[in-house]
Structures are given as C-alpha cells and as structure tokens.
Design an enzyme around this catalytic site. Sequence first.
Site, PDB file in Angstrom:
ATOM      1  N   CYS A  13       0.868  -1.186   0.000  1.00  0.00           N
ATOM      2  CA  CYS A  13       0.000   0.000   0.000  1.00  0.00           C
ATOM      3  C   CYS A  13       0.902   1.233   0.000  1.00  0.00           C
ATOM      4  CB  CYS A  13      -0.987  -0.018   1.159  1.00  0.00           C
ATOM      5  SG  CYS A  13      -0.277   0.218   2.808  1.00  0.00           S
ATOM      6  N   ARG A  19      -3.344  -0.618   5.453  1.00  0.00           N
ATOM      7  CA  ARG A  19      -3.953  -1.670   4.626  1.00  0.00           C
ATOM      8  C   ARG A  19      -3.044  -2.876   4.439  1.00  0.00           C
ATOM      9  NH1 ARG A  19      -5.295   2.340  -0.258  1.00  0.00           N
ATOM     10  NH2 ARG A  19      -3.404   3.289   0.640  1.00  0.00           N
ATOM     11  N   ASP A 127     -12.198 -24.654 -13.619  1.00  0.00           N
ATOM     12  CA  ASP A 127     -11.677 -25.999 -13.382  1.00  0.00           C
ATOM     13  C   ASP A 127     -12.784 -26.960 -12.973  1.00  0.00           C
ATOM     14  OD1 ASP A 127      -9.208 -25.014 -14.017  1.00  0.00           O
ATOM     15  OD2 ASP A 127      -8.430 -25.034 -11.965  1.00  0.00           O
TER      16      ASP A 127
END
Length: 222
Positions: A13, A19, A127
């Site tokens: 960040c 963060r 998948d």
Amino acid sequence: MESPKPVRILTVCTGNICRSPVAERLLQAGLDQVLPGGFEVRSAGTRAMVGYPIQPLSADIVNMYGGTDKGFAARQLTPKILRDTDIVLTMTSKHRGEVLQLDASLLKRTFTIREFARMLEALEERDAGASAAGDPAGAGSGPAAEPASGASNGKAPDAGTLWRGLPARLAAVRHLALAADSADNEVVDPYKRSPEVYRQMEDELAPAILTILRYARLNTPT
C-alpha cells in the site's frame, strides 16, 4: 534434505501502516494453518512511514480475525524486496503501477488483492466445469489434477510449484474476472480518517483475504 523454499507473497500500500499490514498479517496467519512454513507474507509501502507500527484501528482488525500486530515496523518498497517475491498483491491499481515502475518483470505476478481473489474464484469455476465435463486436459479443482503446474513425472506439484505457477494459470481467466467498476479493484485508504472508513477498508479487504485463504485450504498440497 533441504527444506522447500517458502512461497513469498508481498502486500503493498502507500504508508505500510494501515492496509498492507492487515493483509500481510491475516494472510500469514491463515496460510500458516494451511501449511506451516510454506508461505512467507511480508508488506511494504510505496511511500512508507518507515519504522512505524500498524495503526491502532488496523491492529484491531488484525487481532479480531486471529492475526497479530506484534513486531511490525513499516518499510519502504524497494527493487531488492521485489526481486525476492513470487506474488505481489497491491491495495490499489495505482500501487500496482508503482510496483511495475520498479520492476517491470513482475507484470504477470502483480495483482490488486481484490482482482486476485476474483481471478481465483474464476479459476475454480473454470476448473470445476472442466472436471464436471470429464475434460482430461482440465486443470481440475485440486492440486493432483494440475499437470501444467506439476512435475514432469506426473506427480502432484508441491505447494511452491503450484503457487509459483498460479499467475500463469490466472492469466487464462483474467477476462472472466474483470471488475464491473474500477472501484471494485481498490481498497480505500483509511489513514487519518474516521473509524467508518476503517470499517469500509475491512469490508473491501476481508472478503478478498478469505477467498485467498479458502483457495489455499482447498488446493495447497500438504
């Protein structure tokens, strides 16, 4: 026998005090439960407040989700740090651009964290669809069915092989995980703002972290 090299994940960040430390500490705590010693998660800031601890409200979030803020000190993002990294997860698109300015070779291994989480979900859906269709070339939802990432002897890949090969696999589903709005790739910066903005940061960041940890639990060889 020499221990396998851990998968190195870097969260990024700006100041490295709000963060990215939350992402670092919660990813590390969760991945340690999946495969102890298999992952090394660190963080850095593009304009870091070097040496500062995690901001108190961010520390509260870390502790609430079962991580620890102990021993943290902010550090500046450098080319040397990037050279030792397998996957880079940034808090905003701007941070991603700043990472690539320092090391353009990381283009295919650098994502915003929210984008990365959406791409993991898209990969699992693709998948699962291939597996349901009985596609022998499908990657499958588990590590044992990933021939593209595994060893040439046909054995299931180890955790390092799987995770270091993940960016190449995600490239194939990027178009399936595009954000409806560019803001959906961003995590708000709460620094020097109200507790409500910290809660907004948590609301944007926590689901991505949980998605990454869920993918790890379901797919990482142990």
